[in-house]
Scaffold this active site. Structure first.
Site, PDB file in Angstrom:
ATOM      1  N   ARG A  81       0.692  -1.243   0.118  1.00  0.00           N
ATOM      2  CA  ARG A  81       0.198  -0.165  -0.220  1.00  0.00           C
ATOM      3  C   ARG A  81       0.883   1.344   0.097  1.00  0.00           C
ATOM      4  O   ARG A  81       0.983   2.113   0.469  1.00  0.00           O
ATOM      5  CB  ARG A  81      -0.838   0.357   1.213  1.00  0.00           C
ATOM      6  CG  ARG A  81      -2.169  -1.168   0.854  1.00  0.00           C
ATOM      7  CD  ARG A  81      -3.328  -1.149   2.284  1.00  0.00           C
ATOM      8  NE  ARG A  81      -2.837  -1.350   3.695  1.00  0.00           N
ATOM      9  CZ  ARG A  81      -2.758  -0.939   4.946  1.00  0.00           C
ATOM     10  NH1 ARG A  81      -4.179  -0.663   5.099  1.00  0.00           N
ATOM     11  NH2 ARG A  81      -2.009  -1.677   5.909  1.00  0.00           N
ATOM     12  N   GLU A  82       1.979   1.021  -1.041  1.00  0.00           N
ATOM     13  CA  GLU A  82       2.771   2.562  -0.699  1.00  0.00           C
ATOM     14  C   GLU A  82       2.075   3.933  -1.463  1.00  0.00           C
ATOM     15  O   GLU A  82       2.147   4.690  -0.539  1.00  0.00           O
ATOM     16  CB  GLU A  82       4.248   1.890  -1.490  1.00  0.00           C
ATOM     17  CG  GLU A  82       4.620   0.758  -0.943  1.00  0.00           C
ATOM     18  CD  GLU A  82       4.932  -0.010  -1.785  1.00  0.00           C
ATOM     19  OE1 GLU A  82       3.032  -0.755  -2.050  1.00  0.00           O
ATOM     20  OE2 GLU A  82       5.503  -0.756  -2.187  1.00  0.00           O
ATOM     21  N   LEU A  83       0.761   3.654  -2.343  1.00  0.00           N
ATOM     22  CA  LEU A  83       0.303   4.360  -2.980  1.00  0.00           C
ATOM     23  C   LEU A  83       0.059   4.894  -1.695  1.00  0.00           C
ATOM     24  O   LEU A  83      -0.362   6.641  -1.473  1.00  0.00           O
ATOM     25  CB  LEU A  83      -0.121   3.753  -3.934  1.00  0.00           C
ATOM     26  CG  LEU A  83      -0.783   5.521  -4.526  1.00  0.00           C
ATOM     27  CD1 LEU A  83       0.028   6.472  -5.193  1.00  0.00           C
ATOM     28  CD2 LEU A  83      -1.865   4.854  -6.262  1.00  0.00           C
ATOM     29  N   LYS A  84      -1.068   4.726  -1.232  1.00  0.00           N
ATOM     30  CA  LYS A  84      -1.503   5.149   0.195  1.00  0.00           C
ATOM     31  C   LYS A  84      -1.455   5.904   1.094  1.00  0.00           C
ATOM     32  O   LYS A  84      -1.286   6.925   1.190  1.00  0.00           O
ATOM     33  CB  LYS A  84      -2.389   3.948   0.858  1.00  0.00           C
ATOM     34  CG  LYS A  84      -3.723   3.948   2.314  1.00  0.00           C
ATOM     35  CD  LYS A  84      -3.593   3.254   3.013  1.00  0.00           C
ATOM     36  CE  LYS A  84      -4.288   3.046   3.882  1.00  0.00           C
ATOM     37  NZ  LYS A  84      -5.658   3.590   3.755  1.00  0.00           N
ATOM     38  N   CYS A 109      -8.865   1.518   1.060  1.00  0.00           N
ATOM     39  CA  CYS A 109      -8.828   0.333   0.770  1.00  0.00           C
ATOM     40  C   CYS A 109      -9.371  -0.506   1.841  1.00  0.00           C
ATOM     41  O   CYS A 109      -9.371  -0.705   2.843  1.00  0.00           O
ATOM     42  CB  CYS A 109      -7.435  -0.639   0.782  1.00  0.00           C
ATOM     43  SG  CYS A 109      -5.989   0.092   0.045  1.00  0.00           S
ATOM     44  N   CYS A 159     -27.092   5.860  11.542  1.00  0.00           N
ATOM     45  CA  CYS A 159     -25.510   4.862  10.845  1.00  0.00           C
ATOM     46  C   CYS A 159     -24.808   4.413  12.324  1.00  0.00           C
ATOM     47  O   CYS A 159     -25.290   5.533  13.744  1.00  0.00           O
ATOM     48  CB  CYS A 159     -25.143   5.070   9.519  1.00  0.00           C
ATOM     49  SG  CYS A 159     -23.802   3.577   9.547  1.00  0.00           S
ATOM     50  N   ILE A 173     -27.647   2.944  16.631  1.00  0.00           N
ATOM     51  CA  ILE A 173     -27.677   1.759  15.108  1.00  0.00           C
ATOM     52  C   ILE A 173     -26.587   1.032  15.534  1.00  0.00           C
ATOM     53  O   ILE A 173     -26.965  -0.254  14.733  1.00  0.00           O
ATOM     54  CB  ILE A 173     -27.135   2.777  13.769  1.00  0.00           C
ATOM     55  CG1 ILE A 173     -28.083   3.826  13.271  1.00  0.00           C
ATOM     56  CG2 ILE A 173     -27.336   1.534  12.591  1.00  0.00           C
ATOM     57  CD1 ILE A 173     -29.378   2.820  13.459  1.00  0.00           C
ATOM     58  N   HIS A 185     -22.126  10.933  10.231  1.00  0.00           N
ATOM     59  CA  HIS A 185     -20.450  11.587   8.959  1.00  0.00           C
ATOM     60  C   HIS A 185     -20.008  12.450   9.216  1.00  0.00           C
ATOM     61  O   HIS A 185     -18.670  13.260   8.536  1.00  0.00           O
ATOM     62  CB  HIS A 185     -20.992  11.363   6.999  1.00  0.00           C
ATOM     63  CG  HIS A 185     -21.500   9.857   6.725  1.00  0.00           C
ATOM     64  ND1 HIS A 185     -22.980   9.718   6.357  1.00  0.00           N
ATOM     65  CD2 HIS A 185     -20.973   8.763   6.537  1.00  0.00           C
ATOM     66  CE1 HIS A 185     -22.524   8.166   6.664  1.00  0.00           C
ATOM     67  NE2 HIS A 185     -21.689   7.902   6.368  1.00  0.00           N
TER      68      HIS A 185
HETATM   69  N1  GLN Z   1     -24.003  -1.777  13.371  1.00  0.00           N
HETATM   70  C1  GLN Z   1     -23.646  -1.050  13.009  1.00  0.00           C
HETATM   71  C2  GLN Z   1     -22.456   0.236  13.720  1.00  0.00           C
HETATM   72  O1  GLN Z   1     -23.721   1.171  13.973  1.00  0.00           O
HETATM   73  C3  GLN Z   1     -23.599  -0.328  11.183  1.00  0.00           C
HETATM   74  C4  GLN Z   1     -22.353  -0.547  10.530  1.00  0.00           C
HETATM   75  C5  GLN Z   1     -23.470   0.025   8.942  1.00  0.00           C
HETATM   76  O2  GLN Z   1     -24.321  -0.276   8.937  1.00  0.00           O
HETATM   77  N2  GLN Z   1     -22.483   0.515   7.927  1.00  0.00           N
HETATM   78  O3  GLN Z   1     -21.526   0.224  13.029  1.00  0.00           O
HETATM   79 ZN    ZN Z   2     -25.485   2.182   8.631  1.00  0.00          ZN
END
Ligand code: GLN
Ligand code: ZN
Length: 780
Positions: free
Chosen positions: A34-37, A542, A752, A457, A720
């Protein structure tokens, strides 16, 4: 290589007529280590210079050409610092308006367009030097992501061939027999997006002269063959797009190079005629997935054209059964003579670089594998067998036969009990006892949740302490007992925080999981893990997919101890947390000796046992994540139904063995449900949590229109982004949700898991989320 007369035939100077030529479509560029990374990330952090980065690029290209020694035509131009589509946009002078006029090195501008995360997060944290990142999306059905070309009705193209010319010169200096590689004009347009609603196909007339100029420029630098990738040909095309192929290749026909039109990843089907008759010198097809096309193509292909067959699978890590390929190829060679070329099915970008780096892989499994370098070795053996007879490579062929036989017969691959269990699967296995309405009533009574129940989640922040403990365990610095203790402390912290926040359904936080697939793979029989089996996902990112090599079984419970420990710390319902069979399958390298559906059913039976163990341990709510269900959709819509049938069946087998009182959740972190909503409903999870915060709840329209019957948790908080969502914003989103879904079927949760966030972001965000839920209960 020499040009031979007017008839478009070519042969290698060192080869006699009738000899099969070998070539490669592309080589992984990230580097065996993974040199490029690491070079990219160091440059982005300001820790190294642009010159240093460019030097690493040149070194990798040189090494990779070396690695391909013995292949007759080696790809040039397949190297990209970030993405080959973005390279193409720069070559064509199609830069987004927002980076034009920016000062500095072209490569810095290139990174300005590139940097950021997936399309889904483009607006959240994809700011780089104040410029929004380009949108990113999956390259066909691979796990590689490209930067989507942007167009408007005004888009003009202007050639910048410098990158390709530079690489061509480097390769020539190294004495390489080259074949330049480009993304073709029709695929380039088809994979792009217009920002103003205009028709991108209308840009073809403006685009083609630039392609022709590019080909002419390459020819002037001594390029004889150019591979022009048009994988869009294996998807369903409507008439204007088919016509675009005719227009494009008639326009390019006069360029002074030989074009090898490359398709891969699927079948041409009714586009065989079109592909066979475009005015190019040769056609490459994926002879693994597109084998059915060969017979029609052999009839259709004009007699002056090269046919390149991609006979080595570029999408998996298995050794090729060389004897079987020869049995099939030899008669074709008889027919085609020197017009037959052989190659991997597609670019080797999608496989790891070198198996010889693997030191820890189980020796037996290792003997069945081939990574990029080994696949090219296989290609050389095939060519020798075709050109000099099988005797010339007898020992290689015998060794290959022995390895393939050993794999077929291995008890590690074949588990009669698993096969018997698969044969016993019947529809009842996937059937809940009662209909949703009855289950919902029983679950409401058992769980006693308020309206608009709150949950998360699954994962809570993966702190540096957690990662350190995992490193120490691996390095043998701490023992399993010490590790378990550290994880339990983390779980206890998660429970305490959730109590303080006042959430309704708890999670244990997943501290013990490195990755949602690997964690389960490591505990299932039939899985192996490489040390360096990295494959580029996007930019410097990756993934190292686990290798599903044998019949899947679960030697013992995988999550029950963690969940029961977490449950012992609270009276609130603790969710059991599992990854679903379809997601495990879609994020693994899978077997080529049985269908994906069968492998998926095996995973389903194994995870089903875990579900039932959790239920027996008193767990009242079980979540089965299917984050990658949509990803597995085939390239052709005509095959979607078949995939969705077995994918949904597998989820149902996994989930639906429980009593009515047990509440099943599933989670999917994407926001496109329109075309698969019926299948989602068919999964019959009691609760589904989905990503919605950035789509302003509009995606719930699909659920609304379908009259989706069960409960939904539309994400109200974009995990995010580091931003803390406000109460008002979340209340507003949920009000919009309630316009589409009855309030009594709505949950309140993030988009998430929270593993990539910090506790100091998570606490205020979830505090606001709980206040939002209380506001909703009081006012709606
Ligand atoms: N249960 C996982 C989490 O909370 C769900 C991750 C996902 O949906 N990508 O990290
Ligand atoms: Zn998710």
């Amino acid at each position: 290589m020499e040009r031979v007369g007017e008839n478009n035939l070519v042969f290698h100077p060192t080869k006699a007529i009738d000899m099969a030529i070998t070539h490669n479509l592309g080589f992984p560029r990230i580097g065996a280590k993974r040199e490029l990374k690491f070079a990219l990330e160091s440059y982005w952090k300001g820790e190294s210079t642009l010159e240093g980065l460019k030097a690493v690029g040149a070194e990798l290209r040189a090494r990779h050409w070396q690695d391909q020694e013995g292949i007759d035509l080696v790809p040039v131009g397949d190297f990209a610092f970030y993405d080959q589509m973005l390279d193409m946009s720069f070559t064509l002078g199609n830069l987004p308006e927002r980076v034009r006029g920016l000062e500095g090195d072209v490569l810095d501008n290139y990174f300005r367009v590139a940097r950021g995360r997936s399309a889904a997060v483009a607006d959240a944290d994809a700011q780089c030097g104040g410029v929004a990142a380009g949108e990113m999306t999956k390259w066909f059905d691979t796990n590689y992501h490209y930067i989507v070309p942007e167009f408007t009705a005004e888009t003009e193209f202007r050639l910048d061939a410098s990158r390709l010319l530079e690489q061509l010169a480097e390769a020539k200096a190294q004495g390489i027999q080259t074949k330049s590689v480009l993304v073709g004009p029709v695929t380039y347009l088809a994979l792009g997006k217009t920002k103003d609603g205009s028709d991108r196909l209308a840009l073809l007339d403006r685009l083609l002269p630039v392609y022709r100029e590019l080909l002419t420029t390459l020819a002037a630098q001594g390029a004889e063959w150019v591979q022009i990738d048009e994988p869009i040909l294996v998807t369903e095309l409507d008439e204007p797009w088919r016509h675009a192929f005719e227009v494009a290749y008639h326009e390019l026909k006069s360029a002074p190079v030989k074009l090898l039109l490359a398709t891969y990843f699927g079948t041409l089907q009714d586009q065989c005629y079109l592909a066979a008759n475009l005015p190019v010198a040769g056609l490459h097809i994926d002879a693994i997935r597109g084998r059915d096309d060969i017979v029609p193509l052999l009839n259709l292909l004009p007699s002056n054209k090269i046919l390149s067959l991609g006979v080595i699978n570029g999408r998996n890590i298995w050794k090729t059964d060389l004897n079987a390929v020869l049995d099939w190829l030899e008669p074709i060679q008889q027919q085609l003579g020197e017009r037959l070329w052989i190659a991997p099915s597609c670019s080797l970008l999608h496989v790891p670089v070198d198996l010889t780096s693997e030191r820890k892989l189980d020796g037996e499994v290792r003997s069945w594998l081939a990574f990029a370098k080994q696949k090219l070795e296989e290609l050389r053996v095939l060519a020798s067998a075709l050109n000099q007879g099988r005797e010339a490579v007898r020992s290689e062929l015998d060794a290959n036969r022995a390895a393939c036989e050993a794999r077929r017969r291995s008890p590690r691959v074949n588990n009669p009990e698993v096969k018997a269990a698969i044969a016993r699967i019947d529809a009842r296995l996937g059937q809940r006892q009662g209909p949703y309405a009855e289950r919902a009533a029983k679950q409401a009574e058992r769980l006693g949740l308020p309206r608009f129940p709150t949950t998360t989640i699954g994962s809570f922040p993966q702190t540096s302490g957690i990662r350190q403990a995992r490193r120490q365990l691996k390095a043998g610095e701490i023992d399993q007992a010490a590790y378990t203790e550290i994880m339990r402390t983390e779980i206890a912290r998660c429970v305490r925080e959730q109590e303080a926040l006042g959430l309704d359904v708890f999670v244990h936080g997943e501290p013990e999981r490195n990755d949602m697939v690997e964690y389960f793979g490591e505990q299932l029989d039939g899985y192996a893990f490489s040390q360096f089996g990295w494959v580029q996902s996007y930019g410097s990112r990756c993934v190292k997919p686990p290798i599903l090599f044998g019949d899947i079984s679960r030697p013992k419970a995988m999550t029950v101890d963690w969940i029961t420990y977490a449950q012992s710390l609270t009276d609130k319902p603790m969710k059991g947390m599992l990854t679903g069979p379809v997601t495990i399958l879609n994020w693994s390298f899978v077997r080529d000796d049985q269908s994906r559906a069968v492998s998926c059913r095996q995973l389903a039976l194994a995870i089903r046992e875990e579900v039932l163990d959790l239920e027996r341990a008193g767990v009242r709510v079980i979540q089965i994540d299917e984050a990658a269900l949509r990803e597995g959709l085939p390239l052709r819509r005509s095959q979607w139904g078949e995939y969705l049938d077995w994918a949904v069946e597998c989820f149902r087998i996994t989930a639906n063995g429980v009593a009515d009182e047990t509440q099943i959740h599933t989670h999917m972190c994407y926001s496109e449900f329109n075309d698969i909503i019926a299948s989602i409903a068919d999964m019959d999870a009691d609760v589904i949590t989905i990503e919605t915060s950035r789509s302003d709840m509009e995606l719930l329209d699909a659920f609304d229109d379908f009259n989706y019957p069960n409960e939904i948790g539309p994400g109200v908080y974009d995990i995010h982004s580091p931003n803390i969502p406000t109460v008002a914003h979340m209340v507003e989103l949920m009000r919009k949700a309630a316009e589409r879904i009855p309030a009594e079927r709505l949950w309140v949760n993030p988009d998430c898991g929270l593993k990539t966030r910090h506790w100091n972001e998570v606490i205020p965000a979830l505090t606001n989320m709980v206040v939002a839920a209380k506001t909703l209960r009081a006012t709606l």
